[in-house]
Design a protein around this motif. Structure first.
Motif, mmCIF file in Angstrom:
data_model
loop_
_atom_site.group_PDB
_atom_site.id
_atom_site.type_symbol
_atom_site.label_atom_id
_atom_site.label_comp_id
_atom_site.label_asym_id
_atom_site.label_seq_id
_atom_site.Cartn_x
_atom_site.Cartn_y
_atom_site.Cartn_z
ATOM 1 N N ALA A 256 0.965 -1.083 0.164
ATOM 2 C CA ALA A 256 -0.171 0.347 -0.101
ATOM 3 C C ALA A 256 0.875 0.668 0.504
ATOM 4 O O ALA A 256 0.666 2.371 -0.614
ATOM 5 N N GLY A 257 2.165 0.664 0.746
ATOM 6 C CA GLY A 257 3.045 2.507 0.558
ATOM 7 C C GLY A 257 3.760 2.612 -0.331
ATOM 8 O O GLY A 257 4.694 2.898 -0.827
ATOM 9 N N ASN A 258 3.185 1.876 -1.611
ATOM 10 C CA ASN A 258 5.033 1.601 -3.121
ATOM 11 C C ASN A 258 3.387 0.769 -3.959
ATOM 12 O O ASN A 258 3.133 2.216 -4.394
ATOM 13 N N VAL A 259 3.681 -0.009 -4.267
ATOM 14 C CA VAL A 259 3.311 -0.497 -5.456
ATOM 15 C C VAL A 259 2.068 0.022 -6.315
ATOM 16 O O VAL A 259 0.968 0.235 -6.843
ATOM 17 N N GLU A 290 3.155 11.104 2.137
ATOM 18 C CA GLU A 290 2.587 11.444 0.799
ATOM 19 C C GLU A 290 1.603 10.926 0.181
ATOM 20 O O GLU A 290 0.431 10.386 -0.604
ATOM 21 N N VAL A 291 1.323 9.239 0.958
ATOM 22 C CA VAL A 291 0.624 8.456 0.471
ATOM 23 C C VAL A 291 -0.459 8.579 1.258
ATOM 24 O O VAL A 291 -1.721 7.724 1.153
ATOM 25 N N ARG A 292 -0.896 8.613 2.646
ATOM 26 C CA ARG A 292 -2.079 9.151 3.027
ATOM 27 C C ARG A 292 -3.045 9.544 2.705
ATOM 28 O O ARG A 292 -3.937 8.818 2.523
ATOM 29 N N PRO A 293 -3.161 10.730 2.189
ATOM 30 C CA PRO A 293 -4.108 11.144 1.021
ATOM 31 C C PRO A 293 -4.791 10.454 0.215
ATOM 32 O O PRO A 293 -5.820 10.840 0.172
ATOM 33 N N LEU A 294 -3.479 9.840 -0.941
ATOM 34 C CA LEU A 294 -4.004 8.832 -1.965
ATOM 35 C C LEU A 294 -5.282 8.114 -1.128
ATOM 36 O O LEU A 294 -5.907 7.803 -2.024
ATOM 37 N N ILE A 295 -5.059 7.179 -0.073
ATOM 38 C CA ILE A 295 -5.542 6.139 0.331
ATOM 39 C C ILE A 295 -6.770 6.657 1.250
ATOM 40 O O ILE A 295 -7.727 5.621 0.891
ATOM 41 N N LEU A 296 -6.388 7.551 1.551
ATOM 42 C CA LEU A 296 -7.797 8.486 2.865
ATOM 43 C C LEU A 296 -8.917 9.111 1.132
ATOM 44 O O LEU A 296 -10.112 9.035 1.782
ATOM 45 N N LYS A 297 -8.143 9.352 0.452
ATOM 46 C CA LYS A 297 -9.513 10.923 -0.675
ATOM 47 C C LYS A 297 -9.001 10.717 -1.795
ATOM 48 O O LYS A 297 -10.316 9.742 -2.867
ATOM 49 N N GLU A 298 -7.413 10.906 -1.901
ATOM 50 C CA GLU A 298 -7.772 10.778 -3.452
ATOM 51 C C GLU A 298 -7.806 9.830 -4.488
ATOM 52 O O GLU A 298 -8.400 9.535 -5.301
ATOM 53 N N ASN A 299 -7.243 8.027 -4.230
ATOM 54 C CA ASN A 299 -7.690 7.067 -5.225
ATOM 55 C C ASN A 299 -9.071 7.141 -5.446
ATOM 56 O O ASN A 299 -9.744 6.929 -5.766
#
Length: 318
Positions: A256-259, A290-299
């Protein structure tokens, strides 16, 4: 197929959902929220399932109303994808009204996003109902639970349904992995875990590449399989619902923090797990900032197509 008559707005037409979520005003999108009771008090599954799952998850508030769900997520400045499951054939139990669910989400369209559900085992009726829910009610996706609904999603008899959903272009959430439904009951109350093996969804993803597929939950005991599928198939995602993040498999956290940083989605499984409980544990995961906002919202914003208006204004990060 939905229980009861369509919920209407004073005209001859059922209420149609129009999304009004302002992505600049929310901090997260919960991709996995259950509505377990409709406005008439009808529950989505037989009573013994509720008792067993409440014990399994230690849930405090098991059947909040759609309006209560909206209040909770508005307080948290979050949007929530809300759904029920149509398992009438397997359970011998009428599902909640999708029309009622959509009408409730329409009342709170600033925070709630409705997904539909059909019983794949009803054949041609499922295809007709899926089209109705998408075209007339405006649902933004669909939810399936192969174990609770008692079907193998890779079976070719269900290809016509996946073809219709691919044409509609809406994402589909499929339960994968361990099952809280029926947990602790004799024989698991007839629930068969094999139908929740994510490898069955690899067939669907390969045969219907235009169908966005969300594999719900850490897919224990098949987490490596789920990681591989999400990495290999551009149309496959993973939501992180159903488990406290402190119990996530190490391989899932690492990828989740990578690929998989752009393929993983925040989800709680509310009301079984609350946003507060999930987010508190999530803070302790070894993830880059920088990964946290991807998981929480942006994806989720990108997958659900919520970003079009905001993207034109340049308010979302690239």
């Amino acid at each position: 197929m939905s229980k009861g008559a369509p919920v209407q707005d004073g005209s001859d037409q059922p209420v149609r959902y129009e999304c009004a979520v302002d992505v600049t005003a929310i901090q997260a999108v919960d991709m996995h929220v259950h509505l377990e009771v409709d406005s008439c008090g009808h529950k989505a599954l037989p009573e013994d399932f509720f008792e067993a799952s409440a014990k399994y998850f230690k849930a405090e508030e098991r059947t909040p109303s759609i309006d209560r769900i909206a209040e909770i997520y508005r307080e948290h400045r979050m949007a929530a994808v809300v759904f029920t499951v149509d398992a009438r054939t397997q359970m011998g139990h009428e599902p909640n009204s999708i029309d009622d669910l959509v009408a409730g989400c329409a009342r709170s369209n600033d925070v709630l996003i409705p997904f539909g559900s059909v019983d794949p085992r009803t054949g041609a009726a499922a295809l007709e109902e899926a089209r109705r829910q998408a075209e007339q009610l405006g649902v933004r996706g669909f939810k399936f639970h192969p174990s609770v609904q008692g079907f193998d999603p890779s079976d070719r008899q269900f290809h016509p349904l996946w073809e219709v959903l691919e044409q509609l272009g809406l994402p589909c959430v499929f339960h994968t992995g361990q099952n809280g439904m029926g947990a602790g009951l004799p024989g698991g109350r007839g629930i068969k875990l094999k139908y929740s093996n994510p490898l069955l969804l690899d067939d669907v993803a390969a045969d219907f590449p235009g169908l966005p597929i969300i594999m719900a939950h850490p897919s224990v005991p098949w987490q490596d399989e789920a990681n591989s599928i999400a990495t290999h198939k551009a149309n496959v995602y993973i939501d992180l619902s159903g488990w406290s993040p402190k119990y996530f498999p190490e391989s899932l956290v690492r990828q989740a923090g990578n690929v998989l940083s752009r393929k993983v989605l925040f989800g709680t499984d509310f009301p079984l797990i609350t946003p507060e409980k999930w987010l508190t544990a999530f803070e302790s995961l070894p993830l880059k900032d920088e990964v946290r906002p991807l998981i929480l919202k942006e994806n989720a914003v990108r997958l659900l197509g919520l970003d079009a208006p905001a993207a034109q204004e340049g308010e979302l990060r690239a």
